[in-house]
Design a protein around this motif. Structure first.
Motif, PDB file in Angstrom:
ATOM      1  N   ASP A  77     -19.688  22.581  14.431  1.00 39.49           N
ATOM      2  CA  ASP A  77     -21.027  23.013  14.834  1.00 39.49           C
ATOM      3  C   ASP A  77     -22.094  22.467  13.885  1.00 39.49           C
ATOM      4  O   ASP A  77     -23.184  22.070  14.324  1.00 39.49           O
ATOM      5  CB  ASP A  77     -21.104  24.540  14.872  1.00 39.49           C
ATOM      6  CG  ASP A  77     -20.368  25.122  16.077  1.00 39.49           C
ATOM      7  OD1 ASP A  77     -19.961  24.328  16.953  1.00 39.49           O
ATOM      8  OD2 ASP A  77     -20.198  26.347  16.125  1.00 39.49           O
ATOM      9  N   ALA A  78     -21.814  22.465  12.588  1.00 42.19           N
ATOM     10  CA  ALA A  78     -22.783  21.948  11.617  1.00 42.19           C
ATOM     11  C   ALA A  78     -23.021  20.464  11.830  1.00 42.19           C
ATOM     12  O   ALA A  78     -24.156  19.974  11.713  1.00 42.19           O
ATOM     13  CB  ALA A  78     -22.297  22.212  10.196  1.00 42.19           C
ATOM     14  N   THR A  79     -21.961  19.729  12.137  1.00 44.15           N
ATOM     15  CA  THR A  79     -22.114  18.291  12.400  1.00 44.15           C
ATOM     16  C   THR A  79     -22.977  18.049  13.630  1.00 44.15           C
ATOM     17  O   THR A  79     -23.847  17.172  13.640  1.00 44.15           O
ATOM     18  CB  THR A  79     -20.734  17.645  12.596  1.00 44.15           C
ATOM     19  OG1 THR A  79     -19.946  17.828  11.423  1.00 44.15           O
ATOM     20  CG2 THR A  79     -20.874  16.156  12.879  1.00 44.15           C
ATOM     21  N   ILE A  80     -22.737  18.842  14.676  1.00 41.06           N
ATOM     22  CA  ILE A  80     -23.542  18.709  15.897  1.00 41.06           C
ATOM     23  C   ILE A  80     -25.012  19.007  15.605  1.00 41.06           C
ATOM     24  O   ILE A  80     -25.908  18.277  16.045  1.00 41.06           O
ATOM     25  CB  ILE A  80     -23.004  19.652  16.991  1.00 41.06           C
ATOM     26  CG1 ILE A  80     -21.617  19.193  17.452  1.00 41.06           C
ATOM     27  CG2 ILE A  80     -23.969  19.704  18.176  1.00 41.06           C
ATOM     28  CD1 ILE A  80     -20.959  20.161  18.410  1.00 41.06           C
ATOM     29  N   VAL A  81     -25.266  20.077  14.867  1.00 44.33           N
ATOM     30  CA  VAL A  81     -26.640  20.484  14.595  1.00 44.33           C
ATOM     31  C   VAL A  81     -27.350  19.469  13.723  1.00 44.33           C
ATOM     32  O   VAL A  81     -28.450  18.993  14.055  1.00 44.33           O
ATOM     33  CB  VAL A  81     -26.667  21.877  13.935  1.00 44.33           C
ATOM     34  CG1 VAL A  81     -28.076  22.186  13.403  1.00 44.33           C
ATOM     35  CG2 VAL A  81     -26.249  22.952  14.935  1.00 44.33           C
ATOM     36  N   TRP A  82     -26.760  19.109  12.599  1.00 44.27           N
ATOM     37  CA  TRP A  82     -27.451  18.273  11.619  1.00 44.27           C
ATOM     38  C   TRP A  82     -27.482  16.795  11.973  1.00 44.27           C
ATOM     39  O   TRP A  82     -28.447  16.098  11.663  1.00 44.27           O
ATOM     40  CB  TRP A  82     -26.820  18.453  10.236  1.00 44.27           C
ATOM     41  CG  TRP A  82     -27.305  19.681   9.534  1.00 44.27           C
ATOM     42  CD1 TRP A  82     -26.674  20.880   9.431  1.00 44.27           C
ATOM     43  CD2 TRP A  82     -28.560  19.838   8.859  1.00 44.27           C
ATOM     44  NE1 TRP A  82     -27.436  21.788   8.738  1.00 44.27           N
ATOM     45  CE2 TRP A  82     -28.604  21.161   8.367  1.00 44.27           C
ATOM     46  CE3 TRP A  82     -29.638  18.991   8.613  1.00 44.27           C
ATOM     47  CZ2 TRP A  82     -29.690  21.659   7.649  1.00 44.27           C
ATOM     48  CZ3 TRP A  82     -30.716  19.484   7.903  1.00 44.27           C
ATOM     49  CH2 TRP A  82     -30.747  20.801   7.430  1.00 44.27           C
ATOM     50  N   ASN A  83     -26.451  16.294  12.624  1.00 46.28           N
ATOM     51  CA  ASN A  83     -26.367  14.855  12.883  1.00 46.28           C
ATOM     52  C   ASN A  83     -26.827  14.445  14.271  1.00 46.28           C
ATOM     53  O   ASN A  83     -27.156  13.278  14.486  1.00 46.28           O
ATOM     54  CB  ASN A  83     -24.930  14.364  12.680  1.00 46.28           C
ATOM     55  CG  ASN A  83     -24.470  14.508  11.246  1.00 46.28           C
ATOM     56  OD1 ASN A  83     -25.289  14.686  10.337  1.00 46.28           O
ATOM     57  ND2 ASN A  83     -23.170  14.453  11.021  1.00 46.28           N
ATOM     58  N   ILE A  84     -26.848  15.385  15.211  1.00 43.14           N
ATOM     59  CA  ILE A  84     -27.174  15.014  16.593  1.00 43.14           C
ATOM     60  C   ILE A  84     -28.434  15.731  17.091  1.00 43.14           C
ATOM     61  O   ILE A  84     -29.420  15.074  17.461  1.00 43.14           O
ATOM     62  CB  ILE A  84     -25.982  15.328  17.536  1.00 43.14           C
ATOM     63  CG1 ILE A  84     -24.749  14.535  17.094  1.00 43.14           C
ATOM     64  CG2 ILE A  84     -26.360  15.000  18.976  1.00 43.14           C
ATOM     65  CD1 ILE A  84     -23.508  14.855  17.892  1.00 43.14           C
ATOM     66  N   ARG A  85     -28.418  17.046  17.077  1.00 41.99           N
ATOM     67  CA  ARG A  85     -29.491  17.777  17.762  1.00 41.99           C
ATOM     68  C   ARG A  85     -30.736  17.953  16.908  1.00 41.99           C
ATOM     69  O   ARG A  85     -31.853  17.829  17.412  1.00 41.99           O
ATOM     70  CB  ARG A  85     -28.973  19.140  18.230  1.00 41.99           C
ATOM     71  CG  ARG A  85     -27.899  19.016  19.292  1.00 41.99           C
ATOM     72  CD  ARG A  85     -27.488  20.361  19.834  1.00 41.99           C
ATOM     73  NE  ARG A  85     -26.332  20.228  20.726  1.00 41.99           N
ATOM     74  CZ  ARG A  85     -25.642  21.240  21.218  1.00 41.99           C
ATOM     75  NH1 ARG A  85     -25.996  22.496  20.918  1.00 41.99           N
ATOM     76  NH2 ARG A  85     -24.603  21.032  22.005  1.00 41.99           N
ATOM     77  N   LEU A  86     -30.571  18.264  15.635  1.00 42.84           N
ATOM     78  CA  LEU A  86     -31.749  18.518  14.810  1.00 42.84           C
ATOM     79  C   LEU A  86     -32.634  17.289  14.646  1.00 42.84           C
ATOM     80  O   LEU A  86     -33.867  17.402  14.772  1.00 42.84           O
ATOM     81  CB  LEU A  86     -31.317  19.068  13.448  1.00 42.84           C
ATOM     82  CG  LEU A  86     -32.351  19.926  12.708  1.00 42.84           C
ATOM     83  CD1 LEU A  86     -32.827  21.072  13.589  1.00 42.84           C
ATOM     84  CD2 LEU A  86     -31.766  20.462  11.406  1.00 42.84           C
ATOM     85  N   PRO A  87     -32.078  16.085  14.377  1.00 41.14           N
ATOM     86  CA  PRO A  87     -32.967  14.901  14.327  1.00 41.14           C
ATOM     87  C   PRO A  87     -33.692  14.665  15.645  1.00 41.14           C
ATOM     88  O   PRO A  87     -34.857  14.250  15.652  1.00 41.14           O
ATOM     89  CB  PRO A  87     -32.004  13.749  14.003  1.00 41.14           C
ATOM     90  CG  PRO A  87     -30.799  14.384  13.433  1.00 41.14           C
ATOM     91  CD  PRO A  87     -30.688  15.736  14.068  1.00 41.14           C
ATOM     92  N   ARG A  88     -33.009  14.956  16.740  1.00 41.33           N
ATOM     93  CA  ARG A  88     -33.628  14.758  18.054  1.00 41.33           C
ATOM     94  C   ARG A  88     -34.784  15.721  18.270  1.00 41.33           C
ATOM     95  O   ARG A  88     -35.868  15.317  18.718  1.00 41.33           O
ATOM     96  CB  ARG A  88     -32.561  14.954  19.136  1.00 41.33           C
ATOM     97  CG  ARG A  88     -33.056  14.695  20.545  1.00 41.33           C
ATOM     98  CD  ARG A  88     -31.969  14.914  21.569  1.00 41.33           C
ATOM     99  NE  ARG A  88     -32.381  14.400  22.874  1.00 41.33           N
ATOM    100  CZ  ARG A  88     -31.736  13.486  23.562  1.00 41.33           C
ATOM    101  NH1 ARG A  88     -30.619  12.967  23.083  1.00 41.33           N
ATOM    102  NH2 ARG A  88     -32.188  13.067  24.739  1.00 41.33           N
ATOM    103  N   VAL A  89     -34.571  16.984  17.928  1.00 35.12           N
ATOM    104  CA  VAL A  89     -35.606  17.993  18.149  1.00 35.12           C
ATOM    105  C   VAL A  89     -36.789  17.783  17.205  1.00 35.12           C
ATOM    106  O   VAL A  89     -37.954  17.829  17.623  1.00 35.12           O
ATOM    107  CB  VAL A  89     -35.021  19.412  17.983  1.00 35.12           C
ATOM    108  CG1 VAL A  89     -36.128  20.462  18.023  1.00 35.12           C
ATOM    109  CG2 VAL A  89     -33.999  19.685  19.068  1.00 35.12           C
ATOM    110  N   VAL A  90     -36.503  17.541  15.929  1.00 30.20           N
ATOM    111  CA  VAL A  90     -37.587  17.286  14.973  1.00 30.20           C
ATOM    112  C   VAL A  90     -38.341  16.017  15.362  1.00 30.20           C
ATOM    113  O   VAL A  90     -39.572  15.948  15.274  1.00 30.20           O
ATOM    114  CB  VAL A  90     -37.042  17.187  13.536  1.00 30.20           C
ATOM    115  CG1 VAL A  90     -38.151  16.830  12.565  1.00 30.20           C
ATOM    116  CG2 VAL A  90     -36.393  18.504  13.123  1.00 30.20           C
ATOM    117  N   GLY A  91     -37.603  15.001  15.816  1.00 28.40           N
ATOM    118  CA  GLY A  91     -38.253  13.784  16.284  1.00 28.40           C
ATOM    119  C   GLY A  91     -39.164  14.035  17.467  1.00 28.40           C
ATOM    120  O   GLY A  91     -40.276  13.498  17.548  1.00 28.40           O
TER     121      GLY A  91
END
Length: 372
Positions: A77-91
């Motif tokens: 879950d941490a990998t999904i959040v930090w490496n995939i979804r969070l950069p997308r949302v912040v971007g």
């Protein structure tokens, strides 16, 4: 005595009018502040939902714990959040802020409701630059030929798209300076350059190989999924500095809204303010489009929607447009990822479906809408 009574009554009436005007102004300020707070809360909720939703749903509470724990926790879950979804949302947040800010500034300095990075051709120029890089500079590759998916060298294509967009802005400013920097000159020049870049891109596509053509089409889709922490950092610095600059000069933009002569009468250097605003808006737009492709109509639609609610005072319109622009792009990207899951649509398709009808509405209403 009668004269004294009349004078006292007149003075009392003037005082009441002043107090009433002050109360109405404070009421408007309170409403604008409430809108800013409300849009910020809505953005926070939408961002949390965007990180939580996806093929693997993560509970919002777990998302908060993972973010607070930092990127060093090694779980799925941490990998999904930090490496995939969070950069997308912040971007998506940063690009939404940047494009909305650019559109608000352009509409102000050009004093035209149709002013935006998309309608002025900056996005089309970036598209042309990307096409040149993919076909002429070997920037196009096939990442998954068996699936027919186009991919591209992110450094060569991004740099070429950025330079082409800034070159387009430079031509607009140069011709405007030659013709006296009138808003009409800038708008017409931008439309002409956008049409020229579209025609040139079409010509390149006509002669491109099948793999390069797939890469060009793939790049043209605005997709915040391409954002990485490095590109998020670069764009965040530029957007934050741009937001600070525009807020500092919000009074100047308010003066420009009253017309060039009025602005000059209160000490505004109209040509310098217009050129600086265009350069700033063009820089933000060029970076955003170079990183993620074309995301149309955000800079056009958002300022008008916000202006309808809180008015045209740039001290409030600029930050409110930035907040609502980020909210719109986060919600649009979440819808693009989840509406047809497992198919992920580019967010540029969603924003175009929303923005195109609104653009037609503005064209039909014209000055009637702008003067409201």
């Amino acid at each position: 005595m009668a004269g004294s009574d009349e004078s006292a009554q007149a003075s009392e009436g003037t005082t009441r009018q002043a107090e009433g005007a002050a109360q109405r102004y404070l009421s408007r300020v309170d409403r604008r502040r409430q809108f800013l707070v409300g849009s910020g809360i809505a953005l926070a909720i939408a961002s949390l939902a965007a990180v939580a939703l996806g093929p693997t749903t993560i509970a919002p509470g777990d998302v908060v714990r993972i973010v607070l724990a930092g990127p060093n926790v090694e779980t799925v879950d941490a990998t999904i959040v930090w490496n995939i979804r969070l950069p997308r949302v912040v971007g998506a947040i940063v690009i939404g802020v940047g494009l909305s800010l650019a559109g608000t500034v352009m509409q102000s300095v050009l004093n035209n409701p149709l002013g935006s990075p998309y309608t002025l051709g900056l996005s089309h120029a970036a598209m042309f630059g990307a096409a040149v890089a993919i076909v002429g500079l070997d920037g196009g590759t096939m990442a998954a030929e068996s699936l027919g998916l186009g991919a591209f060298d992110p450094y060569v294509v991004t740099a070429s798209a950025f330079l082409a967009s800034m070159a387009s802005a430079g031509i607009i400013l140069a011709l405007a300076k030659y013709r006296g920097a009138s808003p009409e000159t800038m708008i017409l020049t931008g439309i002409a350059i956008g049409s020229l870049c579209t025609a040139a891109t079409t010509a390149i596509q006509y002669f491109a190989s099948q793999s390069d053509l797939a890469s060009i089409v793939f790049w043209s889709f605005g997709d915040v999924g391409r954002m990485t922490w490095r590109t998020v950092g670069i764009l965040t610095v530029v957007v934050v500095l741009g937001l600070g600059y525009t807020l500092r000069h919000s009074w100047t933009y308010n003066a420009l809204d009253a017309g060039d002569e009025t602005a000059r009468s209160v000490g505004v250097n109209v040509d310098a303010a217009r050129n600086r605003g265009m350069v700033l808006a063009s820089l933000i737009t060029a970076l955003a489009v170079a990183f993620v492709g074309i995301v149309g109509f955000v800079g056009l639609v958002v300022p008008h929607l916000v202006r309808k609610v809180i008015g045209n005072d740039k001290a409030f319109l600029l930050p409110a447009s930035a907040s609502v622009g980020a909210l719109l792009l986060v919600v649009s990207d979440t819808a693009a990822r989840t509406a047809l899951a497992p198919t992920v649509l580019p967010v540029g398709i969603v924003t175009s479906f929303v923005g195109a009808p609104f653009f037609i509405y503005l064209v039909v209403r014209g000055k009637e809408y702008w003067s409201q």
